[in-house]
Each structure stands twice: as C-alpha cells, then as structure tokens.
Design a protein around this motif. Sequence first.
Motif, short mmCIF file in Angstrom:
data_model
loop_
_atom_site.label_atom_id
_atom_site.label_comp_id
_atom_site.label_asym_id
_atom_site.label_seq_id
_atom_site.Cartn_x
_atom_site.Cartn_y
_atom_site.Cartn_z
N TRP A 429 0.82 -1.21 0.00
CA TRP A 429 0.00 0.00 0.00
C TRP A 429 0.85 1.26 0.00
N VAL A 430 1.98 1.23 0.73
CA VAL A 430 2.85 2.41 0.81
C VAL A 430 3.91 2.42 -0.29
N LEU A 431 4.06 1.32 -1.01
CA LEU A 431 5.09 1.23 -2.03
C LEU A 431 4.96 2.30 -3.12
N PRO A 432 3.76 2.57 -3.67
CA PRO A 432 3.68 3.61 -4.71
C PRO A 432 4.12 4.99 -4.21
N ILE A 433 3.81 5.31 -2.96
CA ILE A 433 4.20 6.61 -2.42
C ILE A 433 5.71 6.71 -2.31
N MET A 434 6.34 5.65 -1.82
CA MET A 434 7.80 5.66 -1.68
C MET A 434 8.48 5.70 -3.05
N LEU A 435 7.91 5.01 -4.02
CA LEU A 435 8.46 5.06 -5.37
C LEU A 435 8.31 6.46 -5.97
N PHE A 436 7.19 7.11 -5.67
CA PHE A 436 6.93 8.44 -6.21
C PHE A 436 7.99 9.44 -5.74
N PHE A 437 8.42 9.33 -4.48
CA PHE A 437 9.37 10.29 -3.94
C PHE A 437 10.82 9.86 -4.15
N MET A 438 11.10 8.57 -4.17
CA MET A 438 12.49 8.09 -4.22
C MET A 438 12.91 7.57 -5.58
N TRP A 439 11.97 7.17 -6.42
CA TRP A 439 12.24 6.70 -7.77
C TRP A 439 13.05 5.41 -7.84
N TRP A 440 13.18 4.71 -6.74
CA TRP A 440 13.86 3.42 -6.76
C TRP A 440 13.39 2.62 -5.55
N THR A 441 13.60 1.33 -5.59
CA THR A 441 13.20 0.48 -4.48
C THR A 441 14.14 -0.71 -4.35
N ASN A 442 14.19 -1.24 -3.17
CA ASN A 442 14.90 -2.48 -2.89
C ASN A 442 13.83 -3.54 -2.66
N LEU A 443 13.64 -4.42 -3.64
CA LEU A 443 12.56 -5.40 -3.57
C LEU A 443 12.70 -6.35 -2.38
N LEU A 444 13.93 -6.55 -1.92
CA LEU A 444 14.14 -7.42 -0.75
C LEU A 444 13.55 -6.80 0.51
N TRP A 445 13.28 -5.50 0.47
CA TRP A 445 12.67 -4.81 1.60
C TRP A 445 11.32 -5.41 1.96
N ILE A 446 10.57 -5.87 0.97
CA ILE A 446 9.25 -6.46 1.22
C ILE A 446 9.39 -7.70 2.10
N VAL A 447 10.44 -8.49 1.87
CA VAL A 447 10.68 -9.68 2.68
C VAL A 447 11.25 -9.29 4.05
N ALA A 448 12.18 -8.33 4.05
CA ALA A 448 12.83 -7.93 5.30
C ALA A 448 11.82 -7.38 6.30
N ASN A 449 10.77 -6.74 5.81
CA ASN A 449 9.76 -6.19 6.71
C ASN A 449 9.12 -7.26 7.58
N PHE A 450 8.97 -8.47 7.03
CA PHE A 450 8.37 -9.56 7.80
C PHE A 450 9.24 -9.94 9.01
N PHE A 451 10.55 -9.79 8.87
CA PHE A 451 11.46 -10.18 9.94
C PHE A 451 11.70 -9.05 10.95
N VAL A 452 11.42 -7.82 10.55
CA VAL A 452 11.73 -6.67 11.41
C VAL A 452 10.49 -6.13 12.12
N SER A 453 9.34 -6.14 11.44
CA SER A 453 8.14 -5.49 11.98
C SER A 453 7.76 -5.96 13.38
N PRO A 454 7.75 -7.28 13.67
CA PRO A 454 7.34 -7.68 15.02
C PRO A 454 8.34 -7.30 16.10
N ILE A 455 9.57 -6.94 15.72
CA ILE A 455 10.60 -6.60 16.69
C ILE A 455 10.53 -5.13 17.09
N ILE A 456 10.00 -4.29 16.22
CA ILE A 456 10.04 -2.84 16.45
C ILE A 456 9.32 -2.47 17.74
N ALA A 457 8.09 -2.97 17.91
CA ALA A 457 7.33 -2.61 19.10
C ALA A 457 8.02 -3.11 20.37
#
Length: 533
Positions: A429-457
Amino acid sequence: MLFIVSLAIFTIILTITENLFLAMIALFLLLIWTVIVTFFTKKWKIWQKIWIISLAFVLSLSSIFVKVYRYDKKVQTISTSTWLITENMEWPQWSYFIWTWIISDIYSYQKYIFQDGWGREYFLKSEKSYKIWDEIRLNWYVSFGYTWAKDIFNLRKQLEVFKTKPDFQSIFQYEFNYPKREMMKWYYWTIYEQNSVKNDDTETKISFIQKIRKNLQDMIISAYWETPQAWLVLGMLVWDRSQIPSDDYQTFIDSWLVHIIAVSGWNIVMIVVFLSAILFFIPFYPRNAIILLTVIVYSLICGLDSSVFRAAIMWSLSLLALFRWREIDIRRAMWTAFVIMLLVNPYFLAYDVWFLLSFSAIIWIVYFSAFVDKLNKEFAEKRAEKDSEKGVIKKSLKKEKKSFKEKFQKFIRNCAKDYIEPTLWATLWVLPIMLFFMWWTNLLWIVANFFVSPIIAIVMIYGFISTILFNILPRNIFILPEKWLIDYIYRISWTTAKFGIYLHANWAWIVYVLLILFILRVILKEISKKRSH
C-alpha cells in the motif's frame, strides 16, 4: 468525504503551482461536475454540495496564505535584525552574519539545525562536527529561498504568471522544491558556515520542552552508553538520529528500513498503555487528563513530526471523547486529523513523505484490512460447512493426529491473518508513495519487513522501560535482551542492503503499481459480492 477530497485537491494545486487562477479553474470544474452528477442521480442536495466545495476552497487558500504570511514576516524580521549587526562591516564581510546560538538537532552528516534565541530554526551546512545542544558562535552567509505563495492575492502578478506559463503539467509531473520543503519544516534559511567557535564556558539556554528532550537523551545514553543500541533507541523513542553514524544510516536507507527509526503511532500507543497500567489507582478523569497531557508533551518533544502529529491528534480526540464516556469512530478521528494537519501546514500533502506514509498505513488499517478480514471470515465459514458435511467417524489415534494437524493449521492461518497479510498489504500500500518520492526500491525490503516489523514494538517498549529501570536492576542482565534485538535489526538491515534487488522506477512504474492495486481491489470486491449471494 466530498469536503476531504475537495480540500486535498485545492491544497495540492495551490501548494505545487501556487497559482490562484489554476485553483479557481479546479473549483469551477468541481462545481460543474457536482451539478452534472446531481442532475443525473438526483441523490445530492445541490446547494449543500456547492457550499461544501466552496468552504474547502476557502479554507485551503486561507491556510496557505496564513502559513506563508507568518513565514515571510519572520524572514523579514530576521533580515532586519541581522543587518543591524552587519551594516558596519567592510566588504567582503558585509554579506556575512555572526550569531551565537545552539545546535538543536542533527539532520544528517554535516547538516545541522541551528536555532536562535527566538526559537527560529535554520538549516545549517558545515564541514565541522557538532553535537546537539552545542552553543557556537557562527560566522555564516545565507541562501535565500523564494516562493510565489506570498503573492497569492496579488491578482495582477498571478495573472501574468498564469498567462506566461499556465503550469498544469506541474501537478502531474511533480518535482521536489527545496524552498517549499524548508518552509514546511519552518526552517527560515539555509545557512553556510564560514567559521565558528564553540562556547564551552557558558551554560546553554534551552526551552522547557528541549530540557525534557535533553534529559531523555542523557538517560538513554546512560543506560546503553554510546553504542549502536543507544543510537537506535534514541531514534525510535525521541526521533534523534544524530548519534547514528552516516554509514549505518545509509545502510537503513539502502535497505528501505529507515522507517523503523521514525517516531510513529506505536510510540503514542506505548505511552497510553504504559500510563494506563501504572496510574490505575488514580481516578478516571485525572488519569485521563494526565495521559492526554503526556501525549501532547511527547509529540512536542519529538518535534511534532507529521507522523507523530497525526497519532497525537487521533489519540487526543479519543481521550477527549472518553471524558464523556464515548468512543470515537476511528474513521472520523483519522479524517479530522487529516483536515487539522492540512489547515496547520498545507505543504504536508505535497512535500512530506512521512505524512503520506502515515495516512496511507492508517487508511489500510481502517478500510482495506477490514475488507480482507471479511473475505477470510467468509472463507472460513464455507470451509467449516464443507468439513461438517464430510463428517466421518475415525479411530481415536487418527483423531488425535487430526486434532494436532488442525491445531497446527489453525496456528498457521492465524499467523497469516494477524501478521503476514497485514504486513504484506501495508507494504504494498505504501510502495507507490515511496516510489513516487524516491524513484527506486529495494525489492528485498518487502521480505525484510516480515522479519523486522514484530521486533520494532518490542524494542521500543523494552527500550523505554530499560531506560527508566536500568539503575534498579543489574545492567548486564537487563540490557542484554535489548542488545540482542537491536543487533538482529542491524544484521537484517545490513543483509537487505548488501544483497538487495534494486529497481529504479519511473512514473510509468508508479502508475502500473497503483493500477494493479486498484484492479486487485475491484476483483476482491466482486468475489465478496458473489460469495454473499
């Protein structure tokens, strides 16, 4: 909803083009569209809709005028005060200014926020190394920004600009505007250091909110010392990225995991839950007032960044509703926060990526996740009906095996429902917004989010508690779990940045992503309709 959409349209046009005539054209077209739709559907009250659209136009125009007027008046005041200091200097020093104030924040490597005695902040570029709260005597020269918005009611000038170049394409071909971003952040000038002297003998004069922020920073560093753990906890709790080395910060950017260092709604939730737990013995109304005041003060400590500003408004509305023993609808709270933030700072919508990411995430939670949960519930009910129709008596051993299998399948389904699906959809959902401002992406970020998100809180909550209790409990035992978690985040970020799959995007890519999400939304809606019938 018509008011929200109209306010957003007028705000985008007026902040990007800063041309009153373009905004008036948009107003005319929107009113014509309203009349046509009303004529064919006969569901709308025409005068009510016209009034709503006109009100949105007036409020958007007023908010931009007030914002720019206040900014421009303070810039003129600064110019007058500095000229009184420098008018007697000989050439070439006549264009240089000398002030003695403090470094209030560190933006990035050799980029600082310089604050004067009136609380005005400036974007400072220097080759020297400073720390937050350093008091320096600075010799500098200035780079002035310019914006058309201060002449927005100068109709003759606006009409000349409109006739010369009616900039319709700028709305769709968005370009970053540095002066407007400075104005949005209330940075009055970009200043460049020529020479400076650090004052170590004098006590730095800071405000009450800044003293609280400084004490929190000192407590975190005392608990974790000057280590990578302290740097990350500082970023997560008080939005202080100044201690993170430039290489580590760049790693978070390359891995697209820099969002974990931002203060967000999680911090406000943590404060509300924590205070509700420890202040249970206080009567309801005083306890609610203390929590509300703490939320407001904390948002000021974090610099009232857009993401924490949004969370603070929504939680404040919820806490105020509790005084009347009522619950506020999260949709109403979200759109109220949206309107308040645009009226306070209309440039958020076009020039603050954190504002857009914050609202896109909450929109997912409020609308799209509920829709997906409904589909999952319907699927589970149909599957239960099929399983009941297949009812076959089996042996006790097979029944036990089936029971274990069912429990395991239920666990997997719950993980997918409560964690994997929300994380995946929120990321997309947030990917188009980040692409709009940064013009590039790291596709591995989608996978990395699964491993990091539960740790943040966990890191934020544990970091907050450990900062308060580190003097009471043994340091090595109490701090060690937090160290392991933060080391884990650093390793994930480093691995994602090093082995990332980088994709450079253009406007076509962003359109495709948005189109795919829209088509997917329509397909899921049609599936839901067929299942309901």
